[in-house]
Write a protein that holds these residues in place. Structure first.
Motif, short mmCIF file in Angstrom:
data_model
loop_
_atom_site.label_atom_id
_atom_site.label_comp_id
_atom_site.label_asym_id
_atom_site.label_seq_id
_atom_site.Cartn_x
_atom_site.Cartn_y
_atom_site.Cartn_z
N ASP A 20 -6.85 2.34 -1.96
CA ASP A 20 -5.50 2.55 -2.46
C ASP A 20 -4.89 3.86 -1.99
OD1 ASP A 20 -5.11 0.20 -4.02
OD2 ASP A 20 -6.42 1.02 -5.55
N ARG A 21 -5.72 4.89 -1.84
CA ARG A 21 -5.21 6.23 -1.58
C ARG A 21 -5.67 6.72 -0.21
NH1 ARG A 21 -8.36 8.35 -6.66
NH2 ARG A 21 -9.84 7.04 -5.50
N ASP A 31 -11.95 0.30 -4.32
CA ASP A 31 -10.70 -0.20 -3.77
C ASP A 31 -10.20 0.77 -2.70
OD1 ASP A 31 -10.63 -2.36 -5.51
OD2 ASP A 31 -9.45 -1.29 -7.01
N TYR A 42 -2.57 -2.77 6.45
CA TYR A 42 -2.67 -3.76 5.38
C TYR A 42 -2.92 -5.16 5.95
CZ TYR A 42 -1.41 -6.75 1.44
OH TYR A 42 -1.42 -7.70 0.46
N ARG A 51 1.00 3.80 -1.87
CA ARG A 51 0.35 5.09 -2.12
C ARG A 51 -0.23 5.69 -0.84
NH1 ARG A 51 -3.20 4.03 -7.49
NH2 ARG A 51 -3.07 1.87 -6.76
N ASP A 88 -7.85 -5.42 -2.24
CA ASP A 88 -7.99 -4.00 -1.91
C ASP A 88 -9.43 -3.58 -1.66
OD1 ASP A 88 -5.25 -3.62 -2.19
OD2 ASP A 88 -5.41 -3.17 -4.32
N LYS A 93 0.83 -1.21 0.00
CA LYS A 93 0.00 0.00 0.00
C LYS A 93 0.86 1.26 0.00
CE LYS A 93 -3.69 -0.71 -0.06
NZ LYS A 93 -4.46 -1.12 -1.27
#
Length: 230
Positions: A191-192, A189, A38, A24, A114, A22
């Motif tokens: 991700d950010r 997802d 995570y 990002r 994710d 992860k």
């Protein structure tokens, strides 16, 4: 292990290693915090896969299984692991599909790790589809699920992985292959950094409504210093 079902469900997951997962999120969270988050998201994803019945379950690990994280689930017999093979995500998915088809499976579905809140009903819909291919679009322009009932693995060639065009380019290749398609509902997802705020709110709603229990991930998010999360 021989094939016990005609259907295979695969979770694609990165082996949890400090500083390598992860990435990002690390613009807002330090590497240790990101790693611990995570682990919880991954545990939710593994539990979701293991709860699906009537399928053989696999975890495709990238780059290789060195952490030992998946040892317990393998020892329990609930899932098998295999290393992802290929230079990019498309090649790794292609190989995973082709290996499972070669083993005798007739339906193969891959999901990512994710989307910890992904409804199990969406996975079931894909597994029960009789179309050539199944896609679950994600809000970022990719997809959280792809499945096949026949080999249309050429659809992975030429896709710009990691871009916002993954879904549209894959759809174009499926259309060119004249593949019948089941399109699942849109999901998201994580991700950010901005995805974390949405995830926290969504988990709190799910817990309040009694629809789902993701207590470890939710408690972890509730303990974060949100002043530092963009």
């Amino acid at each position: 292990m021989g094939v016990s079902s005609k259907k295979a469900l695969i979770l694609f997951a990165r082996d949890p290693e400090l500083g390598k997962v992860k990435t990002r999120l690390q613009s807002s969270l330090d590497a240790e915090t990101t790693y611990r988050l995570y682990l919880r998201i991954l545990a939710d994803s593994v539990a979701k896969v293991c709860a699906v019945e009537g399928v053989d379950r696999f975890i495709g690990v990238y780059p290789s299984h060195q952490s030992g994280f998946f040892d317990a689930v393998v020892a329990s017999g609930r899932a098998q692991t295999f290393p992802q093979e290929g230079d990019d995500l498309g090649m790794r998915m292609r190989h995973a599909f082709e290996h499972r088809f070669a083993e005798g499976y007739e339906t193969v579905v891959i999901i990512g790790s994710d989307s910890p809140t992904l409804p199990a009903a969406y996975i079931r819909q894909a597994l029960d589809s009789d179309r050539d291919a199944m896609l679950g679009p994600s809000a970022d322009g990719g997809y959280y699920l792809i499945g096949m009932n026949r080999r249309v693995t050429d659809v992975f060639e030429g896709v710009r992985w990691g871009s916002g065009h993954v879904l549209t380019e894959t759809l174009a290749r499926l259309k060119a292959a004249e593949a019948g398609l089941t399109l699942l509902p849109v999901w998201y997802d994580v991700d950010r950094p901005e995805d974390l705020r949405f995830l926290k709110t969504h988990l709190e709603y799910l817990e309040h409504s009694g629809i789902g229990a993701y207590s470890e991930t939710l408690r972890f998010l509730q303990q974060l210093n949100w002043e530092t999360v963009a």
